[in-house]
Design a protein around this motif. Structure first.
Motif, mmCIF file in Angstrom:
data_model
loop_
_atom_site.group_PDB
_atom_site.id
_atom_site.type_symbol
_atom_site.label_atom_id
_atom_site.label_comp_id
_atom_site.label_asym_id
_atom_site.label_seq_id
_atom_site.Cartn_x
_atom_site.Cartn_y
_atom_site.Cartn_z
ATOM 1 N N GLU A 56 -0.542 4.329 6.199
ATOM 2 C CA GLU A 56 0.114 3.021 6.238
ATOM 3 C C GLU A 56 1.628 3.162 6.095
ATOM 4 O O GLU A 56 2.396 2.407 6.700
ATOM 5 C CB GLU A 56 -0.441 2.103 5.145
ATOM 6 C CG GLU A 56 -1.867 1.672 5.384
ATOM 7 C CD GLU A 56 -2.016 0.860 6.671
ATOM 8 O OE1 GLU A 56 -1.167 -0.004 6.954
ATOM 9 O OE2 GLU A 56 -3.003 1.101 7.396
ATOM 10 N N THR B 47 0.846 -1.179 0.000
ATOM 11 C CA THR B 47 0.000 0.000 0.000
ATOM 12 C C THR B 47 0.889 1.239 0.000
ATOM 13 O O THR B 47 1.991 1.223 0.548
ATOM 14 C CB THR B 47 -0.939 0.024 1.220
ATOM 15 O OG1 THR B 47 -1.691 1.233 1.186
ATOM 16 C CG2 THR B 47 -0.171 -0.042 2.528
ATOM 17 N N LYS C 81 3.129 3.999 9.430
ATOM 18 C CA LYS C 81 3.265 2.781 10.236
ATOM 19 C C LYS C 81 4.465 1.953 9.785
ATOM 20 O O LYS C 81 5.209 1.424 10.605
ATOM 21 C CB LYS C 81 1.991 1.947 10.154
ATOM 22 C CG LYS C 81 0.805 2.569 10.843
ATOM 23 C CD LYS C 81 -0.429 1.717 10.653
ATOM 24 C CE LYS C 81 -1.667 2.405 11.210
ATOM 25 N NZ LYS C 81 -2.889 1.638 10.921
#
Length: 155
Positions: free
Chosen positions: A41, A36, A44
């Motif tokens: 994301e 992704t 993270k």
């Protein structure tokens, strides 16, 4: 930066710190494993100790800058090799601009921020046509011949 407006000096410090500590990596591309590129994301991913390519690195950095109060925009770009690939913003690169930070170098307050080139920029560049020096390297910004209204960055 709480209580004060984010500035050019802090932007440079953040850019350099990111370039020196977060690795450029594109192994998943070569292994055929899609990832992704959502900025949240990507944040993270990086906080777990991973790096990434332009969509990860610049996406996560744009989220950080936005949270700190910078006016940041993401733009589709294109990286062309010397092997004859057609020039243009074909979507194979993500680049950032930060605005609202006027200085002697950037009178209109716009800056090019790009952490997604591996061994590329080590700090923000003023979005001003001409030659810009960073350490031992000189980068040139000029109007794009392939994208109307766009700019081309050349080492």
């Amino acid at each position: 930066m709480a209580g004060r407006r984010p500035g050019v000096e802090e932007l440079g410090e953040l850019h350099r710190a990111h370039a020196e500590r977060v690795p450029y990596e594109n192994l998943e591309i070569w292994l055929g494993r899609p990832t992704t590129v959502d900025p949240a994301e990507s944040v993270k991913r990086i906080t777990r100790g991973r790096g990434g390519y332009c969509y990860h690195l610049n996406g996560a950095f744009s989220a950080l800058l936005h949270a700190l109060g910078y006016q940041v925009s993401r733009h589709v770009g294109g990286v062309q090799s010397l092997s004859g690939r057609a020039a243009g913003a074909d979507g194979n690169h993500l680049v950032l601009t930060v605005s609202g930070l006027p200085s002697a170098e950037a009178p209109d307050g716009r800056w090019l921020v790009d952490l997604g080139m591996g061994d590329g920029l080590h700090g923000p560049l003023p979005l001003v046509e001409g030659a810009h020096r960073q350490g031992p390297f000189t980068y040139g910004l000029r109007p794009s011949e392939a994208e109307a209204g766009g700019l081309a960055l050349r080492p």
